[in-house]
Design an enzyme around this catalytic site. Sequence first.
Site, PDB file in Angstrom:
ATOM      1  N   GLU A  76       0.781  -1.112  -0.200  1.00 33.14           N
ATOM      2  CA  GLU A  76      -0.106   0.062  -0.143  1.00 33.14           C
ATOM      3  C   GLU A  76       0.958   1.082  -0.061  1.00 33.14           C
ATOM      4  OE1 GLU A  76      -3.479   0.530  -0.106  1.00 33.14           O
ATOM      5  OE2 GLU A  76      -2.222   2.513  -0.496  1.00 33.14           O
ATOM      6  N   ASP A 103       5.299   1.247  -4.758  1.00 35.50           N
ATOM      7  CA  ASP A 103       4.334   0.803  -5.989  1.00 35.50           C
ATOM      8  C   ASP A 103       4.316  -0.809  -6.342  1.00 35.50           C
ATOM      9  OD1 ASP A 103       2.968   0.712  -8.384  1.00 35.50           O
ATOM     10  OD2 ASP A 103       4.319   2.528  -9.136  1.00 35.50           O
ATOM     11  N   ASP A 126      -8.553   1.186  -7.469  1.00 38.43           N
ATOM     12  CA  ASP A 126      -8.788   2.607  -7.943  1.00 38.43           C
ATOM     13  C   ASP A 126      -9.372   2.524  -9.543  1.00 38.43           C
ATOM     14  OD1 ASP A 126      -7.969   4.308  -5.721  1.00 38.43           O
ATOM     15  OD2 ASP A 126      -5.956   3.862  -6.305  1.00 38.43           O
ATOM     16  N   LYS A 130     -12.819   8.019 -15.666  1.00 40.92           N
ATOM     17  CA  LYS A 130     -12.710   8.646 -17.137  1.00 40.92           C
ATOM     18  C   LYS A 130     -12.040   8.153 -18.155  1.00 40.92           C
ATOM     19  CE  LYS A 130     -13.353  13.015 -14.622  1.00 40.92           C
ATOM     20  NZ  LYS A 130     -12.845  14.262 -13.856  1.00 40.92           N
ATOM     21  N   ASP A 162     -16.206  -2.756  -7.453  1.00 41.50           N
ATOM     22  CA  ASP A 162     -17.708  -2.301  -7.568  1.00 41.50           C
ATOM     23  C   ASP A 162     -18.128  -1.523  -8.927  1.00 41.50           C
ATOM     24  OD1 ASP A 162     -16.360   0.040  -6.653  1.00 41.50           O
ATOM     25  OD2 ASP A 162     -17.713   0.083  -4.762  1.00 41.50           O
ATOM     26  N   THR A 200     -15.586  -5.365   2.808  1.00 33.37           N
ATOM     27  CA  THR A 200     -15.078  -4.140   3.457  1.00 33.37           C
ATOM     28  C   THR A 200     -15.922  -2.813   3.463  1.00 33.37           C
ATOM     29  OG1 THR A 200     -14.232  -3.431   1.059  1.00 33.37           O
ATOM     30  CG2 THR A 200     -12.618  -5.067   2.564  1.00 33.37           C
ATOM     31  N   PHE A 202     -15.445  -0.388   1.696  1.00 35.01           N
ATOM     32  CA  PHE A 202     -15.502   0.016   0.299  1.00 35.01           C
ATOM     33  C   PHE A 202     -16.613  -0.571  -0.225  1.00 35.01           C
ATOM     34  CE2 PHE A 202     -11.386   2.135   0.388  1.00 35.01           C
ATOM     35  CZ  PHE A 202     -11.519   3.087  -0.359  1.00 35.01           C
ATOM     36  N   GLU A 203     -16.972  -1.786   0.134  1.00 38.28           N
ATOM     37  CA  GLU A 203     -17.921  -2.661  -0.516  1.00 38.28           C
ATOM     38  C   GLU A 203     -19.319  -2.284  -0.003  1.00 38.28           C
ATOM     39  OE1 GLU A 203     -17.056  -6.821  -0.487  1.00 38.28           O
ATOM     40  OE2 GLU A 203     -19.136  -7.282  -1.736  1.00 38.28           O
TER      41      GLU A 203
END
Length: 222
Positions: A76, A103, A126, A130, A162, A200, A202-203
Site C-alpha cells: 500500500e 508501488d 482505484d 474517466k 464495484d 470491506t 468500500f464494498e
Amino acid sequence: MRSFVLREGRLTAAQARAYQQLWPRYGCDWQPEQRLDMVALFGNDRPVVLEIGFGNGEALLHMAASHPERNYLGLEVHRPGVGHLLMELERAGLDNVRVMREDAAALLAHALPPASLAGVCLFFPDPWPKKRHHKRRIVQPAFIDDLARVLAPGGFLHAATDWAPYADWMLEQLRAAADRFENLSPSGDFVARPEERPLTRFERRGARLGQPARDLLLRRRA
Ligand SMILES: C[S@@+](CC[C@H](N)C(=O)[O-])C[C@H]1O[C@@H](n2cnc3c(N)ncnc32)[C@H](O)[C@@H]1O
C-alpha cells in the site's frame, strides 16, 4: 504512469507511533532493483499471498488471521492506511504479515522472483472511471504479464471491484491472457464473493450506492 495519486494525509498520533515502533517488526524497505527473498522476509517457507493496495488493511487482517498456515505480503502506498494496519497487526498478535509501502507495479516488475507467490488479491483497485484516465488503471497487459510470472503454477488471482466497467475491463484483459490464466467462474466471467474476502468498507459503500461488487477468480496454469 502510476495507478495512484499520493495524497499523504495526516497520520494520527497512534499511527505515527505505530510506524516508529512496529515498522521494524512488520515493515520491509526496498531498494530499487533489489530481489525479495520470501524465506528471509518471513523467516519460514510457507506459501505467500500478496495483497495489492490493501487500503486500511481490513481484508488483509481477516485473511491473515484465518490462514496462519500462509504468509501475507501487503502493499500500500497510503501512509495512514499502513499505520492503521500496523496497529491492528500488533493488536491481533499476527506474525504472518509483512508490509511494504511501495508501488505494486514496480515491485511486481523488479522485486518479486518468478513463481514466488501462491496467490494475489486485488480488492477494489482505484477504478479511474474517466476514459482519459483508463491508462492509470493498474490492470494492464504488462501488469498481467508480471502477475503471470510471479504466480506459482496453480496459484490464484482474486480481484474484486464495484465499478462494473472496470470489472468488464479486467475480464477482457484476463481473457486475452487465457493461455496463462484459467477463469474459475462456471459461467466464464465472475464468481460469487468467496468467503475468503470479507466485506470491506468500500464494498458496503458501493452496495449502498447500487454498485454491487464483482469477483474474478483465476488460476495460474501450470
Ligand atoms: C480504492 S482503494 C481500496 C482499498 C482496499 N483494497 C479496500 O478494499 O478497502 C485502492 C487502494 O490501492 C492503493 N494503490 C493504488 N495503486 C497502487 C499501487 N500501484 N501500489 C500499491 N497500492 C496502490 C491506493 O493507495 C488505495 O489505498
